[in-house]
Design an enzyme around this catalytic site. Structure first.
Site, PDB file in Angstrom:
ATOM      1  N   HIS A   1       9.616 -26.908   6.680  1.00 49.09           N
ATOM      2  CA  HIS A   1      10.020 -26.039   5.571  1.00 49.09           C
ATOM      3  C   HIS A   1      11.519 -26.137   5.319  1.00 49.09           C
ATOM      4  O   HIS A   1      12.055 -25.478   4.463  1.00 49.09           O
ATOM      5  CB  HIS A   1       9.670 -24.597   5.949  1.00 49.09           C
ATOM      6  CG  HIS A   1      10.033 -24.340   7.366  1.00 49.09           C
ATOM      7  ND1 HIS A   1       9.176 -24.651   8.409  1.00 49.09           N
ATOM      8  CD2 HIS A   1      11.166 -23.916   7.933  1.00 49.09           C
ATOM      9  CE1 HIS A   1       9.783 -24.376   9.552  1.00 49.09           C
ATOM     10  NE2 HIS A   1      10.980 -23.954   9.287  1.00 49.09           N
ATOM     11  N   CYS A   2      12.221 -26.965   6.100  1.00 52.03           N
ATOM     12  CA  CYS A   2      13.691 -27.008   5.963  1.00 52.03           C
ATOM     13  C   CYS A   2      14.173 -28.378   5.520  1.00 52.03           C
ATOM     14  O   CYS A   2      14.718 -28.551   4.433  1.00 52.03           O
ATOM     15  CB  CYS A   2      14.355 -26.679   7.296  1.00 52.03           C
ATOM     16  SG  CYS A   2      13.803 -25.172   8.024  1.00 52.03           S
ATOM     17  N   ILE A   3      13.983 -29.358   6.409  1.00 52.75           N
ATOM     18  CA  ILE A   3      14.673 -30.643   6.226  1.00 52.75           C
ATOM     19  C   ILE A   3      14.276 -31.377   4.955  1.00 52.75           C
ATOM     20  O   ILE A   3      15.140 -31.929   4.273  1.00 52.75           O
ATOM     21  CB  ILE A   3      14.471 -31.514   7.484  1.00 52.75           C
ATOM     22  CG1 ILE A   3      14.816 -30.705   8.748  1.00 52.75           C
ATOM     23  CG2 ILE A   3      15.342 -32.764   7.402  1.00 52.75           C
ATOM     24  CD1 ILE A   3      16.170 -30.036   8.764  1.00 52.75           C
TER      25      ILE A   3
END
Ligand code: SAJ
Length: 433
Positions: free
Chosen positions: A269-271
């Site tokens: 969900h971030c990178i």
């Protein structure tokens, strides 16, 4: 407005947490543990009900931890008018990309719309969701101003990026240093007072924009370095070199090198998402983040590279991918988690299906392929035995969970496509991808 500091000091300040997910719930645990009453807000009634019943909606947090904070006064609600009860409000809602891969702040804006009528003098509002530099000042501040409040005078406005790393055995909320930026110096001091009650190390920065940029740098650093090592993998493979051997040797350098490892792509969900928050905002300044976008392109292309190698490997055994029985090992987005968001394994499975392969998967953390907005497989995790492993034309290692029996797989698989460097390559039965 000294009463905010007094109420923090005497632990009478009530803290509202908006968004009860993998960030909000650990915050609720830590803040309750330090003696501050917590009121959690979420739009999902089912999630509110679960928490009220003392059970955990997220796997890496046990039910008894929720039951404990319920006994210590934690309450969950979907009545956003109760925001007025809170001395501090912390927003931890998702900041995804939309279908054009542009920032989608709809959850943040919806939250602000819900609480704006209930903001009052003396409160602190902190945004934790990862976002582009300027969001706090350009998106949140107008809501606060329209409520007749002025940060630094009768209100505190802060940005403090979440650094939760679900399942990390070495660090947890209290021990992960916390960046805090304020709309004004007084706002920042109030943020430091709040977070300092339950986090060991607070790192003040000069503005909310600086704090927003810190988080993006952290994750863009990862995205770019993963993109680099994926490109180095393609070069090493072409030269017949084992990139994992190269990285492991390079990381013996005690300074000036950080080991990253290639893989089938970048999930989570971030990178895959955070870099495009900066890309989008940079355009406003006439800047093109070519380096960042190139890394994203390299990472996004890795699933296709895996397919290319699988075709080559099957071909070496006189087989086509079409009609081949292929077992995907590990479909969560990274090892030892059950999270499927943006998992590159799913992109590989879809490409395999497009090429006509018969797909199965094994993932000890994902017993049944979950419903996903943009992906659909009617599959359950198959049990790994010597017989099942040997029954597939190819086994593709995509996420190298600690729970796999690599020795048994290595002994019984007819063909292994290895994206994580767990098996010594021989170019016949074991291929790197
Ligand atoms: N990956 C690689 N090679 C690597 C590292 C990661 O291919 O060397 C892949 C993973 O398989 C995964 C994706 O990249 O698909 C992302 O992996 P990640 O290790 O970056 O894990 P995330 O997405 O959970 O990132 C989070 C981030 N935490 C926050 O944003 C609060 C990141 O800043 C952390 O550094 C990371 O966890 C972590 O270290 O676990």
């Amino acid at each position: 407005m000294t009463n905010f500091f007094d109420r923090i000091a005497d632990r009478s300040a009530k803290v509202g947490i908006l968004g009860l997910g993998y960030v909000g719930i650990p915050l609720a645990l830590s803040i309750t543990r330090c003696g501050l009453p917590v009121l959690g807000f979420d739009v999902a009634q089912e999630r509110v009900g679960q928490l009220q019943a003392g059970s955990s909606p997220i796997r890496h947090i046990a039910d008894d931890e929720i039951a404990r904070i319920r006994q210590d006064g934690f309450e969950a609600t979907s009545d956003f008018s109760r925001a007025s009860e809170c001395d501090a409000l912390i927003i931890c809602v998702p900041t995804p990309l939309n279908k054009y891969r542009e920032p989608d702040l709809s959850f943040v804006e919806a939250t602000m719309k819900s609480i704006a009528p209930h903001l009052r003098a003396g409160q602190l509002l902190s945004l934790e969701s990862t976002t582009w530099p300027g969001t706090t000042a350009e998106v949140l501040l107008p809501f606060i101003s329209r409520a007749g409040l002025t940060p630094g005078e009768d209100f505190y406005l802060v940005y403090s990026p979440e650094r939760e790393d679900p399942g990390n055995a070495n660090y947890h909320t209290q021990t992960i240093p916390k960046i805090v930026g304020g709309h004004t110096a007084d706002c920042r001091k109030a943020g430091e007072a709040l977070y300092g009650t339950f986090i060991d190390t607070i790192v003040p920065v000069t503005s909310t924009q600086a704090a927003e940029m810190v988080k993006l740098l952290e994750n863009i650093h990862r995205s770019v370095n993963i993109g680099l090592i994926n490109e180095m993998k393609l070069i090493a493979e072409s030269m017949g070199l084992d990139i994992f051997e190269i990285v492991d040797a390079a990381k013996t350098k005690p300074f000036g090198f950080t080991a990253y490892y290639p893989g089938p792509g970048v999930g989570g969900h971030c990178i895959p998402i955070d870099p495009f928050y900066l890309t989008w905002k940079a355009r406003e300044f006439g800047l093109h983040t070519r380096f960042i976008e190139l890394a994203g392109e390299i990472n996004a292309r890795m699933p296709q590279y895996v397919i290319d190698r699988a075709i080559e490997a099957l071909n070496g055994q006189g087989k086509a991918l079409r009609g081949a029985r292929v077992l995907a090992l590990g479909i969560a987005y990274k090892r030892n988690v059950d999270d499927m968001r943006e998992s590159p394994s799913v992109f590989v499975m879809e490409l395999l299906r497009d090429w006509g392969a018969e797909i199965a998967y094994c993932d000890p953390h994902v017993p049944v392929f979950p419903p996903m907005r943009e992906h659909d497989f009617d599959l359950s995790s198959v049990e790994l035995t010597p017989e099942t492993v040997a029954s597939y034309d190819a086994v593709i290692l995509l996420t190298d969970h600690a729970g796999f029996d690599y020795e048994m797989i290595g002994e019984n698989a007819r063909l292994i496509i290895d994206t994580r460097g767990r098996f010594p390559p021989d170019g016949k039965r074991v291929w790197r991808a």
